[in-house]
Design a protein around this motif. Structure first.
Motif, PDB file in Angstrom:
ATOM      1  N   ASP A  46       0.757  -1.070  -0.051  1.00  0.00           N
ATOM      2  CA  ASP A  46       0.081   0.084   0.063  1.00  0.00           C
ATOM      3  C   ASP A  46       0.733   1.280  -0.048  1.00  0.00           C
ATOM      4  N   PHE A  47       0.804   2.043  -1.226  1.00  0.00           N
ATOM      5  CA  PHE A  47       1.724   3.161  -1.389  1.00  0.00           C
ATOM      6  C   PHE A  47       1.038   4.586  -0.767  1.00  0.00           C
ATOM      7  N   ALA A  48      -0.266   4.252  -0.052  1.00  0.00           N
ATOM      8  CA  ALA A  48      -0.810   5.757   0.130  1.00  0.00           C
ATOM      9  C   ALA A  48      -0.192   6.714   1.111  1.00  0.00           C
ATOM     10  N   GLY A  49       0.911   6.353   1.796  1.00  0.00           N
ATOM     11  CA  GLY A  49       1.706   7.138   2.559  1.00  0.00           C
ATOM     12  C   GLY A  49       2.789   7.458   1.933  1.00  0.00           C
ATOM     13  N   ILE A  50       3.183   7.212   0.693  1.00  0.00           N
ATOM     14  CA  ILE A  50       4.544   7.364   0.087  1.00  0.00           C
ATOM     15  C   ILE A  50       4.356   8.752  -0.825  1.00  0.00           C
ATOM     16  N   HIS A  72       5.806 -18.498  -6.855  1.00  0.00           N
ATOM     17  CA  HIS A  72       4.112 -18.790  -7.119  1.00  0.00           C
ATOM     18  C   HIS A  72       3.296 -18.210  -6.191  1.00  0.00           C
ATOM     19  N   GLY A  73       3.758 -16.875  -5.862  1.00  0.00           N
ATOM     20  CA  GLY A  73       2.747 -16.047  -5.054  1.00  0.00           C
ATOM     21  C   GLY A  73       1.871 -15.045  -5.873  1.00  0.00           C
ATOM     22  N   SER A  74       1.608 -13.967  -5.228  1.00  0.00           N
ATOM     23  CA  SER A  74       0.946 -12.734  -6.154  1.00  0.00           C
ATOM     24  C   SER A  74       1.267 -11.476  -5.301  1.00  0.00           C
ATOM     25  N   LEU A  75       0.952 -10.581  -6.145  1.00  0.00           N
ATOM     26  CA  LEU A  75       1.569  -9.286  -5.616  1.00  0.00           C
ATOM     27  C   LEU A  75       0.529  -8.142  -6.174  1.00  0.00           C
ATOM     28  N   ALA A  76       0.089  -7.206  -5.595  1.00  0.00           N
ATOM     29  CA  ALA A  76      -0.610  -5.957  -6.102  1.00  0.00           C
ATOM     30  C   ALA A  76      -0.281  -4.875  -5.278  1.00  0.00           C
ATOM     31  N   LEU A  77      -0.258  -3.664  -5.962  1.00  0.00           N
ATOM     32  CA  LEU A  77       0.233  -2.547  -5.432  1.00  0.00           C
ATOM     33  C   LEU A  77      -1.150  -1.568  -5.409  1.00  0.00           C
ATOM     34  N   CYS A  78      -1.394  -0.754  -4.468  1.00  0.00           N
ATOM     35  CA  CYS A  78      -2.398   0.172  -4.346  1.00  0.00           C
ATOM     36  C   CYS A  78      -2.132   1.432  -3.642  1.00  0.00           C
ATOM     37  N   GLY A  79      -3.102   2.341  -3.587  1.00  0.00           N
ATOM     38  CA  GLY A  79      -2.987   3.523  -2.957  1.00  0.00           C
ATOM     39  C   GLY A  79      -1.725   4.455  -3.488  1.00  0.00           C
ATOM     40  N   MET A  80      -1.537   4.227  -4.760  1.00  0.00           N
ATOM     41  CA  MET A  80      -0.376   5.213  -5.342  1.00  0.00           C
ATOM     42  C   MET A  80      -1.079   6.687  -5.489  1.00  0.00           C
ATOM     43  N   GLY A  81      -0.327   7.629  -5.117  1.00  0.00           N
ATOM     44  CA  GLY A  81      -0.459   8.790  -5.358  1.00  0.00           C
ATOM     45  C   GLY A  81       0.045   9.254  -6.847  1.00  0.00           C
ATOM     46  N   GLU A  82      -0.291  10.739  -7.223  1.00  0.00           N
ATOM     47  CA  GLU A  82       0.065  10.810  -8.598  1.00  0.00           C
ATOM     48  C   GLU A  82       1.486  10.966  -8.828  1.00  0.00           C
ATOM     49  N   ALA A  83       2.538  11.278  -7.887  1.00  0.00           N
ATOM     50  CA  ALA A  83       3.999  11.251  -8.044  1.00  0.00           C
ATOM     51  C   ALA A  83       4.360   9.732  -8.448  1.00  0.00           C
ATOM     52  N   VAL A  84       3.976   8.937  -7.477  1.00  0.00           N
ATOM     53  CA  VAL A  84       4.405   7.406  -7.649  1.00  0.00           C
ATOM     54  C   VAL A  84       3.807   6.762  -9.035  1.00  0.00           C
ATOM     55  N   VAL A  98       0.289  -5.501 -10.907  1.00  0.00           N
ATOM     56  CA  VAL A  98      -0.990  -5.440 -10.906  1.00  0.00           C
ATOM     57  C   VAL A  98      -1.215  -3.911  -9.974  1.00  0.00           C
ATOM     58  N   ILE A  99      -1.879  -3.224 -10.533  1.00  0.00           N
ATOM     59  CA  ILE A  99      -1.957  -1.876  -9.728  1.00  0.00           C
ATOM     60  C   ILE A  99      -3.533  -1.578  -9.621  1.00  0.00           C
ATOM     61  N   VAL A 100      -4.083  -1.376  -8.664  1.00  0.00           N
ATOM     62  CA  VAL A 100      -5.242  -0.799  -8.121  1.00  0.00           C
ATOM     63  C   VAL A 100      -5.433   0.400  -7.432  1.00  0.00           C
ATOM     64  N   ASP A 101      -6.581   1.014  -7.227  1.00  0.00           N
ATOM     65  CA  ASP A 101      -6.494   2.253  -6.671  1.00  0.00           C
ATOM     66  C   ASP A 101      -6.515   2.046  -4.965  1.00  0.00           C
ATOM     67  N   SER A 102      -7.389   1.073  -4.644  1.00  0.00           N
ATOM     68  CA  SER A 102      -7.569   0.892  -2.987  1.00  0.00           C
ATOM     69  C   SER A 102      -7.384  -0.405  -2.646  1.00  0.00           C
ATOM     70  N   ARG A 103      -7.008  -0.514  -1.217  1.00  0.00           N
ATOM     71  CA  ARG A 103      -6.474  -1.693  -0.478  1.00  0.00           C
ATOM     72  C   ARG A 103      -7.615  -2.844  -0.567  1.00  0.00           C
ATOM     73  N   ASP A 104      -8.932  -2.295  -0.487  1.00  0.00           N
ATOM     74  CA  ASP A 104      -9.992  -3.311  -0.649  1.00  0.00           C
ATOM     75  C   ASP A 104     -10.122  -3.832  -2.105  1.00  0.00           C
ATOM     76  N   ALA A 105      -9.764  -2.897  -3.141  1.00  0.00           N
ATOM     77  CA  ALA A 105      -9.608  -3.506  -4.683  1.00  0.00           C
ATOM     78  C   ALA A 105      -8.560  -4.356  -4.614  1.00  0.00           C
ATOM     79  N   ALA A 106      -7.463  -4.156  -4.076  1.00  0.00           N
ATOM     80  CA  ALA A 106      -6.198  -5.298  -3.997  1.00  0.00           C
ATOM     81  C   ALA A 106      -6.812  -6.574  -3.429  1.00  0.00           C
ATOM     82  N   ILE A 107      -7.370  -6.460  -2.413  1.00  0.00           N
ATOM     83  CA  ILE A 107      -7.511  -7.666  -1.655  1.00  0.00           C
ATOM     84  C   ILE A 107      -8.711  -8.489  -2.591  1.00  0.00           C
ATOM     85  N   ALA A 108      -9.654  -7.801  -3.260  1.00  0.00           N
ATOM     86  CA  ALA A 108     -10.690  -8.525  -3.790  1.00  0.00           C
ATOM     87  C   ALA A 108      -9.930  -8.856  -5.199  1.00  0.00           C
ATOM     88  N   ARG A 109      -8.935  -8.297  -5.815  1.00  0.00           N
ATOM     89  CA  ARG A 109      -8.111  -8.767  -6.958  1.00  0.00           C
ATOM     90  C   ARG A 109      -7.308 -10.245  -6.461  1.00  0.00           C
TER      91      ARG A 109
END
Lengths: 113, 140
Positions: A46-50, A72-84, A98-109
């Motif tokens: 979660d990049f929301a604080g970056i 054989h795992g999975s990775l999603a990135l979320c919460g990216m601000g404009e700079a990131v 895999v880049i999604v807006d929110s933490r909830d969307a990442a969990i769902a994905r």
């Protein structure tokens, strides 16, 4: 760099706060790759604080993506601000993650891939 | 408004952190827009870490850093006394390959080139001079 964690089922959510650059990238790398080698292979970062990410941070994210795939795992990135997002775009990194807006969307994905 | 500040830092992670912290303070004091602040801090990180890597064989370099805010934008001047070294000549990195083929080398300088409005290198008085400018009125 502040790093906090939460769990959602088998997923480990790692929230980063601060900036990811030459000074902080080693700490981020140690933490994320450490979790991976301990068996947490389904990760959400979660990049929301970056504020921004420099090339040192991009190198860590590239290594994390490769290691997650190898495990054989999975990775999603979320919460990216404009700079990131802007830096990911310039570096051509958007198609590699895999880049999604929110933490909830990442969990769902990652829960229903 | 016109304002400037300068400092010398060692080419170490702590020195790079100090320069970035100094810019943070400079930006806050003078109301520099946040989209300019992060670009400048990222550019300082990339250029200073490049100098630190370049200088490590010859010991820790001392790097002079100056920030100036003018009517049009912010100018960063970075000076070291290492051997002639122009990282701006590095080839463009691969930004289109697969996860497997991608090599991260050269990304930092490429980011600086794209995020700043002007990037110059000059060898003068046996020193490497980098002059980076970013306008305060664009990039929203």
């Amino acid at each position: 760099m502040d790093i906090t964690e939460a769990r959602a089922g088998r997923l480990l959510i790692v929230a980063l706060r601060g900036r990811i650059d030459t000074t902080t990238a080693p700490q981020v790398e140690h933490h994320l790759l450490g979790r991976l080698s301990q068996g947490d292979v389904h990760l959400i970062v979660d990049f929301a604080g970056i504020e921004y990410i420099s090339s040192a941070g991009l190198r860590v994210m590239l290594a994390l993506a490769r290691r997650t795939r190898d495990a054989h795992g999975s990775l999603a990135l979320c919460g990216m601000g404009e700079a990131v997002q802007h830096v990911f775009r310039l570096a051509g990194f958007l198609p590699l993650f895999v880049i999604v807006d929110s933490r909830d969307a990442a969990i769902a994905r990652l829960t229903n891939p | 408004m016109q304002a400037s500040t300068s400092l010398s830092v060692p080419g170490t992670p702590a020195g790079i952190d100090e320069a970035i912290g100094a810019f943070d303070c400079f930006g806050r004091t003078h109301g520099v827009p946040s989209h300019v602040v992060w670009r400048c801090k990222l550019a300082l990180d990339e250029i200073l870490s490049n100098i630190a890597r370049h200088g490590s064989a010859a010991g820790t370099p001392l790097i002079q850093v100056a920030f100036a805010l003018g009517g049009d934008g912010v100018c960063l001047e970075i000076v070291d006394d290492l051997q002639p070294f122009n990282p701006l000549r590095a080839p463009a990195p691969d930004t289109a390959g697969t996860l497997e083929s991608r090599k991260p080398g050269g990304l930092g300088i490429a980011l600086v080139r794209q995020l700043m409005d002007d990037v110059k290198y000059e060898r003068r008085d046996e020193r490497n001079h980098f002059c980076l400018t970013v306008r305060t009125d664009g990039h929203h």
